[in-house]
Design an enzyme around this catalytic site. Structure first.
Site, PDB file in Angstrom:
ATOM      1  N   ASN A 188       0.792  -1.234   0.000  1.00 15.51           N
ATOM      2  CA  ASN A 188       0.000   0.000   0.000  1.00 15.51           C
ATOM      3  C   ASN A 188       0.823   1.282   0.000  1.00 15.51           C
ATOM      4  O   ASN A 188       0.408   2.264  -0.579  1.00 15.51           O
ATOM      5  CB  ASN A 188      -0.922   0.011   1.226  1.00 15.51           C
ATOM      6  CG  ASN A 188      -1.811   1.235   1.249  1.00 15.51           C
ATOM      7  OD1 ASN A 188      -2.596   1.456   0.314  1.00 15.51           O
ATOM      8  ND2 ASN A 188      -1.694   2.051   2.282  1.00 15.51           N
TER       9      ASN A 188
ATOM     10  N   GLN B 133      -8.777   3.998  -0.236  1.00 14.41           N
ATOM     11  CA  GLN B 133      -7.785   3.375  -1.116  1.00 14.41           C
ATOM     12  C   GLN B 133      -6.865   4.368  -1.825  1.00 14.41           C
ATOM     13  O   GLN B 133      -5.829   3.970  -2.356  1.00 14.41           O
ATOM     14  CB  GLN B 133      -8.500   2.460  -2.111  1.00 14.41           C
ATOM     15  CG  GLN B 133      -9.289   1.406  -1.322  1.00 14.41           C
ATOM     16  CD  GLN B 133      -9.971   0.354  -2.143  1.00 14.41           C
ATOM     17  OE1 GLN B 133     -10.363   0.613  -3.280  1.00 14.41           O
ATOM     18  NE2 GLN B 133     -10.128  -0.826  -1.571  1.00 14.41           N
TER      19      GLN B 133
ATOM     20  N   ASP C   3      -0.292  -6.386   4.413  1.00 11.23           N
ATOM     21  CA  ASP C   3      -0.510  -5.256   5.312  1.00 11.23           C
ATOM     22  C   ASP C   3      -1.437  -4.237   4.658  1.00 11.23           C
ATOM     23  O   ASP C   3      -1.341  -3.970   3.460  1.00 11.23           O
ATOM     24  CB  ASP C   3       0.846  -4.595   5.609  1.00 11.23           C
ATOM     25  CG  ASP C   3       0.709  -3.408   6.544  1.00 11.23           C
ATOM     26  OD1 ASP C   3       0.431  -3.644   7.729  1.00 11.23           O
ATOM     27  OD2 ASP C   3       0.853  -2.256   6.089  1.00 11.23           O
TER      28      ASP C   3
ATOM     29  N   HIS D 243      -6.673  -1.037   2.051  1.00 12.20           N
ATOM     30  CA  HIS D 243      -6.356   0.237   1.411  1.00 12.20           C
ATOM     31  C   HIS D 243      -5.803   0.079  -0.002  1.00 12.20           C
ATOM     32  O   HIS D 243      -5.350   1.040  -0.611  1.00 12.20           O
ATOM     33  CB  HIS D 243      -5.393   1.035   2.303  1.00 12.20           C
ATOM     34  CG  HIS D 243      -5.959   1.247   3.676  1.00 12.20           C
ATOM     35  ND1 HIS D 243      -6.919   2.185   3.932  1.00 12.20           N
ATOM     36  CD2 HIS D 243      -5.765   0.584   4.851  1.00 12.20           C
ATOM     37  CE1 HIS D 243      -7.278   2.120   5.215  1.00 12.20           C
ATOM     38  NE2 HIS D 243      -6.585   1.144   5.791  1.00 12.20           N
TER      39      HIS D 243
ATOM     40  N   GLU E 288      -5.075  -8.301   5.659  1.00 16.83           N
ATOM     41  CA  GLU E 288      -5.467  -7.487   6.800  1.00 16.83           C
ATOM     42  C   GLU E 288      -6.520  -6.484   6.345  1.00 16.83           C
ATOM     43  O   GLU E 288      -6.201  -5.443   5.765  1.00 16.83           O
ATOM     44  CB  GLU E 288      -4.249  -6.750   7.376  1.00 16.83           C
ATOM     45  CG  GLU E 288      -4.570  -6.197   8.751  1.00 16.83           C
ATOM     46  CD  GLU E 288      -4.050  -4.797   8.966  1.00 16.83           C
ATOM     47  OE1 GLU E 288      -4.059  -4.348  10.112  1.00 16.83           O
ATOM     48  OE2 GLU E 288      -3.653  -4.156   7.988  1.00 16.83           O
TER      49      GLU E 288
END
Ligand code: LM2
Ligand code: CA
Length: 475
Positions: free
Chosen positions: A122, A172, A211, A215, A238
């Protein structure tokens, strides 16, 4: 219960969205940890040399996987969370070098343990500028020879930060805690992430904990995952979802297991509020399907957020694991960390994890080795897919149930002893209680429990303890 890898693929193929994804992208995920040992030990912050060392114990004691902290170069600092501020894709972190990482993967493989690595697709770092632990310099949106400012999202909100957590676009495309948000829809960013991920695949990892997966758009992740040199690896995403808008955990089930955070909250509430009887209906709550959910009593964020942890009173951390490793829902992860006073505290002993035989050492908690938790991992492996059976309860804080005719567990989360006649469904004989000890030759190191006519007659379980028996630890 986790299904086998093959079964998983067959099951997945019956969902049209996955079938579609399969035709467009090939097979992109294993559903539930594959193989016969599903339980994951999350050795938070343990460095590569110490995980390499610990894998022999993990393998011998029934764990199939070890989840480790991020491997990439990150910002400097003693706090544990420096790891989540990516500086480059060199495999060089406070946990060691690429050679040490490789050595760990090999040692774990030899022990029959797959390595699941925490990966960050991300974002990069959140601080304005600096030099990473492997010597790479950067500014907030400029990573020499990796990314320039065109490779990041600027979402138009104040500080580019997520303001409205119910807005899918913001979740996002804005920054999570100021962390420079990668333009994961661009081919350059995707190619960079594919190369980084392929590197970890070359090093032999069995899977990834993604992780901040919430997002990163599912479409972007599919595009990355489908191009990786190895398909069918294990992914656990996650996606913190406890109801509410924006993005749901269900949105992510086409790309792997998803972490069921409602489970973590329920564990805390059930054990802290004296009502574990409510756990009976857990599998019927409409949460993620069991074979798509990754569950745990705590993770590194939750243990710092007032959820259950090694600090919980009255053995609650161990009792919650007695539940988590015996009740058939999700693929379980056992979180294992270190003592901390401040939420920012980094790991002790230079990140080299150490344990005594069944407890922590030098500031490390070693929850994965606790007699009760290790005993329940063996219970989990032995009962396999046997059905939940013979549920009974005393007051709201006392529950007992079996798994077919293979195992039986009694959990007393109250102060007072719970005495009654328990119908176990197990064959008559003497069993070792694996919560208090294990079978050693012809004796038990903990309690011995005698089943007669399928029952434990007039049996008393003290407060704040559990009793767990299974056919793998019968005398
Ligand atoms: C995660 N899941 O989505 C991790 O499980 C979680 O531990 C990470 O946050 C987060 N995502 C980002 O990867 C941790 C920690 C934060 C910390 C970040 C980045 O919980 O507190 O934020 O890592 O290191 C820190 C500061 C924060 C600051 C930020 C950027 O606490 O105040 O934001 O760095 O400099 C201005
Ligand atoms: Ca993003």
């Amino acid at each position: 219960m986790p299904s086998t890898f093959l079964h998983s693929l067959l099951a997945a193929a019956s969902f049209s969205s996955v079938a579609l994804a399969a035709s467009a992208y090939g097979v992109i995920q294993a559903r539930s940890t594959p193989g016969s040992k599903h339980v994951i030990a999350n050795l938070f912050q343990w460095n590569w040399d110490s995980v390499a060392n610990e894998c022999a114990w993990l393998g011998k004691n029934g764990y199939g996987f070890v989840q480790v902290s991020p491997a990439n170069e990150h910002i400097q600092g003693s706090q544990w969370w420096t790891d989540y501020q990516v500086v480059s894709y060199k495999i060089q972190s406070k946990r060691g070098s690429e050679a040490q990482f490789k050595n760990m993967v090999n040692a774990c493989q030899t022990a029959g343990v797959g390595v699941i690595v925490d990966i960050i697709w991300n974002h990069m770092a959140g601080i304005d500028s600096g030099t990473g632990v492997a010597g790479s310099s950067f500014t907030h949106y400029n990573y020499p020879n990796i990314y320039t400012q065109d490779d990041f999202h600027y979402c138009g909100q104040p500080g580019n930060d997520i303001q409205n957590w119910s807005d899918t676009f913001q979740l996002q495309n804005c920054e999570l805690a100021n962390l420079a948000d990668l333009k994961t829809e661009s081919s350059k960013v995707r190619t960079t992430l594919i190369n980084h991920t392929n590197k970890l695949i070359d090093l032999g990892v069995a899977g990834f904990r993604v992780d901040a997966s919430k997002h990163v758009a599912v479409a972007d992740q599919k595009a990355i995952m489908s191009k990786l040199k190895k398909q069918g690896l294990y992914y656990t995403h996650e996606v913190v979802y406890e109801g509410g808008g924006g993005v749901t955990s269900y949105d992510y089930t086409s790309i792997g297991d998803v972490q069921e955070f409602r489970y973590v909250t329920l564990m805390r509430d059930a054990f802290n509020n004296g009502n574990i009887a409510q756990l009976q209906g857990l599998k019927d709550k409409g949460w993620l399907a069991s074979n798509k959910a990754n569950v745990f009593v705590a993770n590194h964020d939750r243990e710092r957020g007032g959820y259950l942890s090694y600090k919980s009173p009255s053995n609650r951390y161990a009792l919650a694991h007695a539940f988590s490793l015996s009740y058939p829902y999700g693929t379980p992860t056992v979180f294992s960390g270190y003592s901390f006073n401040n939420n920012d505290d980094g790991a002790p002993t230079g990140n080299y994890g150490t344990c005594n035989s069944n407890s922590g050492a030098n500031g490390w908690q070693c929850q994965h080795r606790w007699t009760s938790i290790a005993g329940m991992v063996a219970f989990y492996n032995k009962v396999g897919t046997a059905a939940l059976a013979n549920w009974t309860q005393g007051n709201n804080n006392q529950i007992a149930y079996g798994r077919g005719n293979v195992g039986y567990v009694i959990i007393n989360n109250g102060d007072a002893a719970w005495a009654k006649t328990f119908t176990t469904g197990l064959a008559d004989g003497k069993y070792c209680d694996v919560y208090s000890g294990k079978k050693s030759g012809t004796t038990c190191t903990g309690k011995t429990v005698t089943v007669k006519s399928g029952k434990l007659t007039g049996y008393s379980v003290p407060g704040h303890t559990a009793v767990a028996i299974h056919t793998g630890a019968k005398l």
